[in-house]
Design a protein around this motif. Structure first.
Motif, PDB file in Angstrom:
ATOM      1  N   ARG A   1      11.117  27.720  16.835  1.00  0.00           N
ATOM      2  CA  ARG A   1      11.010  29.008  16.148  1.00  0.00           C
ATOM      3  C   ARG A   1       9.596  29.209  15.614  1.00  0.00           C
ATOM      4  N   PRO A   2       9.099  30.442  15.576  1.00  0.00           N
ATOM      5  CA  PRO A   2       7.761  30.729  15.030  1.00  0.00           C
ATOM      6  C   PRO A   2       7.628  30.228  13.597  1.00  0.00           C
ATOM      7  N   GLY A   3       6.505  29.590  13.313  1.00  0.00           N
ATOM      8  CA  GLY A   3       6.239  29.116  11.967  1.00  0.00           C
ATOM      9  C   GLY A   3       6.870  27.778  11.634  1.00  0.00           C
ATOM     10  N   LYS A   4       7.526  27.158  12.616  1.00  0.00           N
ATOM     11  CA  LYS A   4       8.208  25.899  12.356  1.00  0.00           C
ATOM     12  C   LYS A   4       7.552  24.690  13.017  1.00  0.00           C
ATOM     13  N   CYS A   5       6.685  24.925  13.996  1.00  0.00           N
ATOM     14  CA  CYS A   5       6.079  23.788  14.707  1.00  0.00           C
ATOM     15  C   CYS A   5       4.812  24.263  15.409  1.00  0.00           C
ATOM     16  N   GLY A   6       3.729  24.414  14.642  1.00  0.00           N
ATOM     17  CA  GLY A   6       2.487  24.887  15.238  1.00  0.00           C
ATOM     18  C   GLY A   6       2.631  26.327  15.734  1.00  0.00           C
ATOM     19  N   ARG A   7       1.825  26.688  16.709  1.00  0.00           N
ATOM     20  CA  ARG A   7       1.858  28.054  17.252  1.00  0.00           C
ATOM     21  C   ARG A   7       2.891  28.105  18.373  1.00  0.00           C
TER      22      ARG A   7
ATOM     23  N   LEU B   1       0.847  -1.189   0.000  1.00  0.00           N
ATOM     24  CA  LEU B   1       0.000   0.000   0.000  1.00  0.00           C
ATOM     25  C   LEU B   1       0.886   1.244   0.000  1.00  0.00           C
ATOM     26  N   VAL B   2       0.286   2.356  -0.395  1.00  0.00           N
ATOM     27  CA  VAL B   2       0.958   3.656  -0.330  1.00  0.00           C
ATOM     28  C   VAL B   2       0.075   4.596   0.470  1.00  0.00           C
ATOM     29  N   PHE B   3       0.634   5.214   1.501  1.00  0.00           N
ATOM     30  CA  PHE B   3      -0.100   6.126   2.362  1.00  0.00           C
ATOM     31  C   PHE B   3       0.424   7.544   2.202  1.00  0.00           C
ATOM     32  N   LYS B   4      -0.512   8.480   2.177  1.00  0.00           N
ATOM     33  CA  LYS B   4      -0.156   9.896   2.154  1.00  0.00           C
ATOM     34  C   LYS B   4      -0.674  10.553   3.427  1.00  0.00           C
ATOM     35  N   VAL B   5       0.226  11.211   4.145  1.00  0.00           N
ATOM     36  CA  VAL B   5      -0.116  11.908   5.379  1.00  0.00           C
ATOM     37  C   VAL B   5      -0.307  13.389   5.038  1.00  0.00           C
ATOM     38  N   THR B   6      -1.486  13.911   5.307  1.00  0.00           N
ATOM     39  CA  THR B   6      -1.779  15.303   4.961  1.00  0.00           C
ATOM     40  C   THR B   6      -2.014  16.186   6.181  1.00  0.00           C
ATOM     41  N   GLN B   7      -2.298  15.571   7.335  1.00  0.00           N
ATOM     42  CA  GLN B   7      -2.566  16.367   8.528  1.00  0.00           C
ATOM     43  C   GLN B   7      -2.038  15.640   9.761  1.00  0.00           C
ATOM     44  N   VAL B   8      -1.415  16.420  10.656  1.00  0.00           N
ATOM     45  CA  VAL B   8      -0.900  15.875  11.912  1.00  0.00           C
ATOM     46  C   VAL B   8      -1.253  16.826  13.045  1.00  0.00           C
TER      47      VAL B   8
ATOM     48  N   VAL C   1      11.442  20.541  14.451  1.00  0.00           N
ATOM     49  CA  VAL C   1      12.147  19.928  15.572  1.00  0.00           C
ATOM     50  C   VAL C   1      11.728  18.484  15.785  1.00  0.00           C
ATOM     51  N   LEU C   2      10.514  18.123  15.367  1.00  0.00           N
ATOM     52  CA  LEU C   2      10.050  16.749  15.493  1.00  0.00           C
ATOM     53  C   LEU C   2      10.335  15.922  14.247  1.00  0.00           C
ATOM     54  N   GLY C   3      10.910  16.528  13.215  1.00  0.00           N
ATOM     55  CA  GLY C   3      11.210  15.799  11.991  1.00  0.00           C
ATOM     56  C   GLY C   3       9.990  15.456  11.171  1.00  0.00           C
ATOM     57  N   ILE C   4       8.883  16.206  11.350  1.00  0.00           N
ATOM     58  CA  ILE C   4       7.641  15.931  10.638  1.00  0.00           C
ATOM     59  C   ILE C   4       7.491  16.922   9.488  1.00  0.00           C
ATOM     60  N   LYS C   5       7.318  16.400   8.302  1.00  0.00           N
ATOM     61  CA  LYS C   5       7.147  17.229   7.120  1.00  0.00           C
ATOM     62  C   LYS C   5       5.847  16.842   6.432  1.00  0.00           C
ATOM     63  N   LEU C   6       5.038  17.843   6.096  1.00  0.00           N
ATOM     64  CA  LEU C   6       3.748  17.601   5.447  1.00  0.00           C
ATOM     65  C   LEU C   6       3.698  18.308   4.095  1.00  0.00           C
ATOM     66  N   PRO C   7       3.009  17.687   3.122  1.00  0.00           N
ATOM     67  CA  PRO C   7       2.488  16.309   3.133  1.00  0.00           C
ATOM     68  C   PRO C   7       3.634  15.311   3.008  1.00  0.00           C
ATOM     69  N   HIS C   8       3.320  14.051   3.268  1.00  0.00           N
ATOM     70  CA  HIS C   8       4.355  13.028   3.326  1.00  0.00           C
ATOM     71  C   HIS C   8       3.793  11.709   2.815  1.00  0.00           C
ATOM     72  N   LYS C   9       4.633  10.936   2.118  1.00  0.00           N
ATOM     73  CA  LYS C   9       4.204   9.665   1.545  1.00  0.00           C
ATOM     74  C   LYS C   9       5.047   8.534   2.122  1.00  0.00           C
TER      75      LYS C   9
ATOM     76  N   LEU D   1      -0.436  20.802  13.238  1.00  0.00           N
ATOM     77  CA  LEU D   1       0.850  21.139  12.627  1.00  0.00           C
ATOM     78  C   LEU D   1       0.744  21.388  11.132  1.00  0.00           C
ATOM     79  N   THR D   2      -0.464  21.238  10.578  1.00  0.00           N
ATOM     80  CA  THR D   2      -0.633  21.404   9.135  1.00  0.00           C
ATOM     81  C   THR D   2      -0.315  22.816   8.650  1.00  0.00           C
ATOM     82  N   PRO D   3      -0.720  23.885   9.348  1.00  0.00           N
ATOM     83  CA  PRO D   3      -0.409  25.240   8.858  1.00  0.00           C
ATOM     84  C   PRO D   3       1.080  25.524   8.744  1.00  0.00           C
ATOM     85  N   THR D   4       1.913  24.834   9.535  1.00  0.00           N
ATOM     86  CA  THR D   4       3.362  25.049   9.457  1.00  0.00           C
ATOM     87  C   THR D   4       4.049  23.934   8.667  1.00  0.00           C
TER      88      THR D   4
END
Length: 517
Positions: A391-397, A367-374, A417-425, A409-412
């Motif tokens: 830093r502002p704009g890098k990890c939520g508010r 399967l292939v999964f796409k993550v669009t929101q965290v 710092v958590l190594g989370i990048k959106l969107p992600h496959k 975390l979707t708006p940023t």
């Protein structure tokens, strides 16, 4: 898909971050109290608690196919009691993939015999070869890296191999030097035991097979106490590194799927009996399981508190909507092996596409999964403070992280710092099976040990995590029970005041930062 599992959505930095934070907390605690960094439990087992250190997790049946009256209380003994024989309950899948069953016997003299049967197929119906390992095991100390585990030293003295077919000989000829069995592989007799290793020679032969017993470096024994009076004992041994080149040197920090005590196992368990009665010359041929087509619709939950490499304890809760090709996963992370002390919760969602049957693991599906929101919720103050330092704009508010309050975390586009990048496959591997009661189980691909992400087809998993069970409705509820009443030997560190604590904090922060880049 499983972005909660130590930030596996990208570079794996979240995993190392959490490990660093956990080690920092431990060292600061030690420095502040002048007490132990690790402890060696020493008291004998008591009749009141049945353990030196007992910790428990009681699952209620809302999300499991159990009788409404059946409740399970889980305890763990430190140090573990290993005497007896422990066997596989199903065909096991290791990274590679490798398919095997195991039967390990431990004696009061600290000697052990480990019998491993390897197969050419994912159903363990076609035996290829068996390894017989003799050695000695010494329990050392309670692990201060993986809470609830016990560190041990193992010393193999001899390893023998029995090849079961001509086809297996041909497959081994490309991996195993002919000198390893004292003659050319083409003359090896199926069914005959050949010495592969002893304390004087043969290390190269084991390396050629990718073999090691490093799994015995981390041990945990759990006992499930059922309401009807029965019990099940499980032996958790250290995890196998997902990178073949690292597996012979890797010191485990997580666990494999457990073996069960031959006298206290699930019922019925035809696999247990077959593995228990097996020998190196007579490998078990497992009965063919009925086909279980992949049916993801609905909600699936963890059966118990799960352990991941790099000091992570968690439970998983997934919901799939095949009509919309949508999924959502909630990962509850904890700081203890009974999953009673929450640290943070991560909720991810997106879409998925079901692909072709796996060529490497028969019966599994790609399967292939796409993550669009965290969304992330800090469940303790240290986690909230850590996230507020971004830093502002890098990890939520930034500056608005509060305990118990979820942030999107979707708006940023994730969290640096958590190594989370959106969107992600992510490229995944799923498989369905039926348990001993003919109820469905869902196996999801094992996460890379190094914390990286399966973000390319060639990184798709070849083994699985602990199986999940379907939820029949309602919320999963847990109640925790703890018992103590143990003595321990403590390794003391001197308490030298504020200056000493500051030095330790600086060292740990430096280590943490190095692990992020």
């Amino acid at each position: 898909m499983k972005c909660a599992e130590a930030g596996n959505m990208s570079s794996g930095r979240f995993s190392h971050l959490l490990r660093g934070v956990w080690l920092l907390w431990q060292v600061v605690f030690v420095a502040g109290t002048g007490s132990k960094l690790w402890e060696v439990p020493s008291a004998s087992f008591t009749s009141s608690s049945s353990s030196n250190l007992s910790e428990g997790l009681q699952w209620l049946p809302h999300c499991q196919y159990r009788h409404p009256q059946e409740r399970v209380r889980i305890t763990a003994d430190v140090p573990p009691r290993l005497d007896g024989t422990w066997v596989s309950t199903r065909c096991e899948v290791r990274p590679g993939p490798e398919f095997l069953t195991r039967s390990y016997t431990f004696h009061p003299s600290r000697h052990f015999q480990a019998l491993q049967h390897y197969y050419a197929d994912s159903s363990c119906e076609d035996p290829a070869y068996s390894l017989m390992i003799w050695g000695k095991l010494r329990l050392r100390q309670a692990s201060w890296i993986t809470r609830g585990g016990t560190e041990a030293e193992h010393h193999p003295s001899k390893v023998g191999i029995v090849v079961h077919s001509l086809a297996a000989i041909q497959r081994l000829s490309s991996r195993l030097p002919s000198s390893c069995v004292g003659q050319t592989l083409s003359r090896v007799v199926p069914g005959k035991l050949y010495e592969l290793y002893n304390t004087r020679a043969g290390r190269g032969c084991l390396a050629a097979l990718g073999f090691s017993m490093m799994e015995m470096g981390l041990i945990r024994v759990e006992t499930q106490h059922h309401s009807h009076g029965g019990k099940i004992q499980e032996l958790f041994l250290g995890d196998i590194h997902t990178d073949w080149t690292q597996r012979t040197q890797y010191r485990p920090t997580g666990y494999q799927q457990p073996l069960q005590n031959a006298m206290h196992h699930i019922h019925p368990c035809p696999v247990c009996a077959l593995v228990y009665r097996s020998s190196e010359q007579r490998p078990p041929v497992l009965p063919r399981s009925p086909a279980a087509p992949l049916a993801l619709a609905g909600r699936w939950v963890s059966q118990h508190c799960e352990t991941r490499p790099t000091v992570l304890f968690l439970t998983r809760d997934f919901t799939f909507d095949p009509d919309q090709h949508a999924w959502e996963g909630t990962y509850h992370h904890y700081s203890d092996p009974a999953c009673s002390q929450p640290t943070f919760t991560l909720r991810a969602s997106g879409h998925y596409a079901q692909g072709n049957p796996s060529v490497k693991v028969s019966g599994a599906t790609e399967l292939v999964f796409k993550v669009t929101q965290v969304r992330v919720t800090a469940m303790e103050e240290p986690t909230a403070k850590l996230l507020n330092g971004t830093r502002p704009g890098k990890c939520g508010r930034a500056g608005h992280w509060e305990v118990g309050v979820e942030q999107d975390l979707t708006p940023t586009d994730g969290c640096t710092v958590l190594g989370i990048k959106l969107p992600h496959k992510e490229y995944e591997l799923f498989k369905s099976e039926l348990d001993h009661r003919k109820h469905p189980l869902l196996f999801i691909g094992e996460r890379p040990t190094d914390g990286s992400s399966p973000d390319r087809p060639q990184r798709r998993p070849t083994s699985f995590q602990a199986p999940m069970v379907p939820c029949s409705g309602g919320d999963t509820q847990r109640s925790h029970r703890y018992g103590s009443g143990f003595n321990n030997k403590q390794v003391q560190l001197p308490a030298n005041g504020t200056e000493r604590r500051a030095q330790l904090m600086l060292l740990l922060f430096a280590s943490l930062l190095c692990s992020l880049f």
